[in-house]
Every structure is written in C-alpha cells, then in structure tokens.
Design an enzyme around this catalytic site. Structure first.
Site, PDB file in Angstrom:
ATOM      1  N   TYR A  68       0.815  -1.200   0.000  1.00 41.64           N
ATOM      2  CA  TYR A  68       0.000   0.000   0.000  1.00 41.64           C
ATOM      3  C   TYR A  68       0.853   1.256   0.000  1.00 41.64           C
ATOM      4  O   TYR A  68       1.883   1.306   0.666  1.00 41.64           O
ATOM      5  CB  TYR A  68      -0.920   0.039   1.238  1.00 41.64           C
ATOM      6  CG  TYR A  68      -1.467   1.406   1.405  1.00 41.64           C
ATOM      7  CD1 TYR A  68      -0.918   2.311   2.308  1.00 41.64           C
ATOM      8  CD2 TYR A  68      -2.456   1.865   0.531  1.00 41.64           C
ATOM      9  CE1 TYR A  68      -1.378   3.599   2.381  1.00 41.64           C
ATOM     10  CE2 TYR A  68      -2.917   3.152   0.605  1.00 41.64           C
ATOM     11  CZ  TYR A  68      -2.370   4.020   1.522  1.00 41.64           C
ATOM     12  OH  TYR A  68      -2.804   5.301   1.571  1.00 41.64           O
ATOM     13  N   HIS A  96      -2.317   1.096   7.696  1.00 40.92           N
ATOM     14  CA  HIS A  96      -3.356   0.561   6.819  1.00 40.92           C
ATOM     15  C   HIS A  96      -3.935  -0.766   7.284  1.00 40.92           C
ATOM     16  O   HIS A  96      -4.061  -1.718   6.511  1.00 40.92           O
ATOM     17  CB  HIS A  96      -2.810   0.423   5.394  1.00 40.92           C
ATOM     18  CG  HIS A  96      -3.779   0.944   4.357  1.00 40.92           C
ATOM     19  ND1 HIS A  96      -4.526   0.125   3.560  1.00 40.92           N
ATOM     20  CD2 HIS A  96      -4.108   2.201   4.020  1.00 40.92           C
ATOM     21  CE1 HIS A  96      -5.283   0.845   2.750  1.00 40.92           C
ATOM     22  NE2 HIS A  96      -5.050   2.110   3.006  1.00 40.92           N
TER      23      HIS A  96
HETATM   24  C1  CS2 Z   1      -5.552   5.732   2.637  1.00 35.98           C
HETATM   25  C2  CS2 Z   1      -6.388   5.737   1.393  1.00 35.98           C
HETATM   26  O1  CS2 Z   1      -5.507   8.056   2.349  1.00 35.98           O
HETATM   27  C3  CS2 Z   1      -5.437   7.137   3.176  1.00 35.98           C
HETATM   28  O2  CS2 Z   1      -5.269   7.286   4.386  1.00 35.98           O
HETATM   29  O3  CS2 Z   1      -5.963   4.861   3.640  1.00 35.98           O
HETATM   30  O4  CS2 Z   1      -5.509   5.841   0.322  1.00 35.98           O
HETATM   31  C4  CS2 Z   1      -7.275   4.545   1.185  1.00 35.98           C
HETATM   32  O5  CS2 Z   1      -6.479   3.416   0.898  1.00 35.98           O
HETATM   33  C5  CS2 Z   1      -8.226   4.811   0.033  1.00 35.98           C
HETATM   34  O6  CS2 Z   1      -8.796   6.073   0.195  1.00 35.98           O
HETATM   35  C6  CS2 Z   1      -9.311   3.768   0.008  1.00 35.98           C
HETATM   36  O7  CS2 Z   1     -10.251   4.082  -0.986  1.00 35.98           O
HETATM   37 MG    MG Z   2      -5.536   5.635   5.560  1.00 33.96          MG
END
Ligand code: CS2
Ligand code: MG
Length: 401
Positions: free
Chosen positions: A159, A211
């Site tokens: 992520y 996350h």
């Molecule tokens: C993440 C997001 O911005 C954040 O804090 O957790 O990128 C998230 O993964 C997405 O908004 C999910 O749609």
């Molecule tokens: Mg987030």
C-alpha cells in the site's frame, strides 16, 4: 422551494466519481459526493432506486429532517453504502441552503474558526532515499505535514507506494499484493523514520499509515519504537471493528493514534472517543453521513480531547474536498485534513472554489460549497469498473489491504 429532481452522475475522469445533483423548482441545485471507492455503483443504485424518489417534492431547507428520514426510514441502518448515499444528499442540501441564502457553507456551520485547515499530503518512495526526497519536495512546496510511506525490502508490492506492475492483465479485476510480511515491515519502518527525521528535522509533521495491517501488540511495539520521532499520528494501526483493541495499543505507547476513514457513523467510534483511545478520528463527510452527522461526531469528540483528521484521498471527489474545507475551517476540533491531488482529467469535470496554499485548504467565499460539475465533460468519461487491491500475506492467506 421544492426538490424536483435528483440525478446521479457517474464519471471516470482519471478515476471513478459519483456525484448527486439535487435540482429545485427555483432553478438552484446542490451537489454531493456519492463515491465509495470500489463499490461506486452500489451507492448510485441506492440513490437512484431508493432515495431520490423519496426526495421529490420535499423542502430542501429541512436538512435535519431529511437526514433523519433517510436514516431511520430505511430501517436498515448504517453501513458504508447507506451512509455514503445519505451523505451525498446531506451535502447537496447544505450546498443548496448556502446558495439560497447567498453564503458559504462554513458560515452556516458557525463561521470561520481559522483561515484555512492545515492539510497533510502523501510522500512515498521505492527506497528510503526516494521517500526522503519526496518529503523534502513537498516541504519545499509549503506543506508542513507529510505522510510517509515506503516500499519495504522483501515485500514486492504494498500500500501507498504505487504498484510496480499490474498483477493481472485485466484492469477491471482487483490487483493482488502477494507477499505482505509484518516482520519485514516492523523491522523497516523505524529505519525509515530514523532517516526521514534526521534529514528534515522536527519542524515538519510526519504521519504514517499502517493501513490496518497490524495486531494491537504489534502496533504497541511500533508506536513505542517511533516515540522519539514524535509522529503527528500513526494511522489505522489495526482495524477498529473491535474498538477495545486500542486499549492494548494505548497501554504500550504515547505515539498519537488516528483511525476511522472506514467509519460511517458515530457508533463506529463512540468507545474509542469516550475512553480516549485515539487522538484523531478519520471519519469523513462523504462516508459518515455528511456534514450533519460528522459535526455531531466532532461535538462528541471535543470534550474527550479527540480531534478530527478527516480522510481525503483522491478517491473522495473535489466536491468532498470542498465539504471538508468548509467543515475544517468552521469546526473547532478539526485538527488536520488529508489532501491528495485529484487526477488531472478531474479538473475538466469539476470547477472548485477551494484552494490549497502554504499547507492550508481554504474553501473560499462562494455561496454554498463553491463547486460545480460540467455534465457534458462527465458524460465523455464513463464509469470503468475498478477495485481496491486484495492483500495476501506471505503464507497466501488474505490480509487487510
Ligand atoms: C488511505 C487511502 O488516504 C489514506 O489514508 O488509507 O488511500 C485509502 O487506501 C483509500 O482512500 C481507500 O479508498
Ligand atoms: Mg488511511
């Protein structure tokens, strides 16, 4: 004034957005963001098939009554689809009220508590060096708060750092991360912040998003190890379906904790707030029932020293950025707002009155939300099915993306 139509505009200017447009018999209209990343058409159908028919003929001035009607009248309460649909109606009604009264929404929320809401944005890298450079680049652009994510050696795809290569030939199917390793992640993150802090110093707020990947005791360990770096927050250390999990984290670390971008009502965080188990709640206008509900959640949080730090990634549309800006300048315990540039094509679809300058988001002074949508431009960019990635651990089992 009466609502005479409600149109759901689904478009894909760089990514999918769902916009509700409520029209009145006096020619005014209000906009609300109904985007739920990866499940967009569920909300579009909920609005078109079940909600909009109920709105026709109602007085748009009665925001609270319409909110209660949609929440209690559905019988089946809460959940991301329902609360995103209710949020879109709610925000469109606030937009309409501001336009009808010739005043910006922040003025309806009690006026300005601050000129602009401090924002944080995203730095990332495929190496520590790249991540440090990205932080420095954003600081040079005037951001005073930066979230830092980095690829972890030995984890192929994860992520927050962009996917090095598609894991599937079909872009309409979920990407798959194949090799999440908590051990490698926990070994690496302290090194990352050792490097970043030593380079940028302590005048920059640093944030990190775990996350949902850890257990409470792992989060406690990581929070303790990061304490000397004085993070602004460690986000989503664990999923918060079991709110009491945060008691265990809290016992082990003073690193500030943030959670809740997936929350859709105050009931998702009532214990977290009441027991002061978190420092920031991430619930957002578009996914937590709109301005009407989020301001009540913020009011509950205030006496418990919990502040808001609303979710604001680019999958929340420019209409939601506007709503966040009005909320953020008006609400006293709004601490910070996430901000991520929207895809360039979105600028052709949405006209916005908000600005980001010197690390702050300002809603501007246009009546209502101060945003508009070019429906012809939107129609030229039709919906394209897409998903959030699936995360699998090194043993092959499904994890938390
Ligand atoms: C993440 C997001 O911005 C954040 O804090 O957790 O990128 C998230 O993964 C997405 O908004 C999910 O749609
Ligand atoms: Mg987030």
């Amino acid at each position: 004034m009466r609502i005479v139509a409600g149109r759901v505009i689904v478009s894909s200017p760089g990514r999918n957005y769902v916009t509700l447009k409520l029209e009145t018999d006096e020619g005014l209209y209000g906009l609300g963001d109904a985007t739920l990343n990866g499940r967009e058409l569920a909300v579009a159908a909920y609005l078109r098939e079940h909600v909009v028919p109920m709105l026709i003929g109602l007085d748009p001035a009665n925001i609270e009554d319409i909110w209660q009607t949609l929440y209690r009248g559905a019988y089946w309460r809460r959940g991301p689809v329902t609360m995103t649909a209710i949020a879109a109606v709610d925000v469109a009604l606030w937009d309409l009220k501001g336009k009808a009264l010739g005043t910006p929404v922040w003025n309806l929320l009690g006026g300005r508590s601050r000129p602009g809401i401090t924002v944080y944005t995203h730095a990332h890298g495929h190496s520590v060096g790249e991540a440090v450079e990205d932080v420095e680049r954003l600081v040079s652009q005037g951001f005073g708060a930066v979230r830092v994510q980095c690829a972890v050696p030995g984890i192929g795809r994860m992520y927050g750092v962009g996917l090095p290569r598609p894991s599937t030939d079909d872009p309409t199917l979920p990407e798959v991360e194949e090799d999440w390793s908590t051990e490698k992640y926990l070994r690496f993150v302290p090194e990352l912040f050792d490097a970043v802090r030593s380079k940028v110093g302590f005048d920059v707020h640093l944030l990190h998003d775990a996350h949902h990947r850890l257990t409470p005791i792992e989060a406690g360990w990581l929070g303790r190890r990061l304490e000397d770096h004085r993070l602004f927050w460690l986000e989503d250390p664990v999923p918060a379906e079991l709110q009491e999990s945060f008691r265990l984290i809290r016992q082990h670390t003073t690193t500030p904790l943030a959670v809740g971008e997936v929350f859709n009502s105050v009931y998702d965080c009532e214990l977290l707030i009441r027991e002061q188990l978190i420092d920031y709640v991430r619930a957002s206008v578009p996914h937590a029932g709109g301005l009407t509900h989020l301001r009540k959640l913020a009011a509950l949080a205030e006496p418990y020293h919990v502040r808001t730090g609303c979710h604001g990634a680019a999958d929340l549309s420019p209409v939601s950025t506007a709503a966040a800006a009005h909320f953020g300048v008006a609400v006293h315990n709004a601490a910070i707002q996430e901000y991520q540039d929207h895809p360039v094509p979105a600028r052709d679809v949405f006209d916005v009155g908000w600005t980001v300058r010197d690390g702050r988001l300002d809603p501007g002074d246009r009546p209502g939300l101060g945003v508009d949508i070019d429906e012809q431009a939107a129609e030229r960019l039709p919906y394209e099915r897409s998903y959030l990635p699936i995360s699998r651990r090194v043993d092959g089992s499904v994890g938390n993306y």
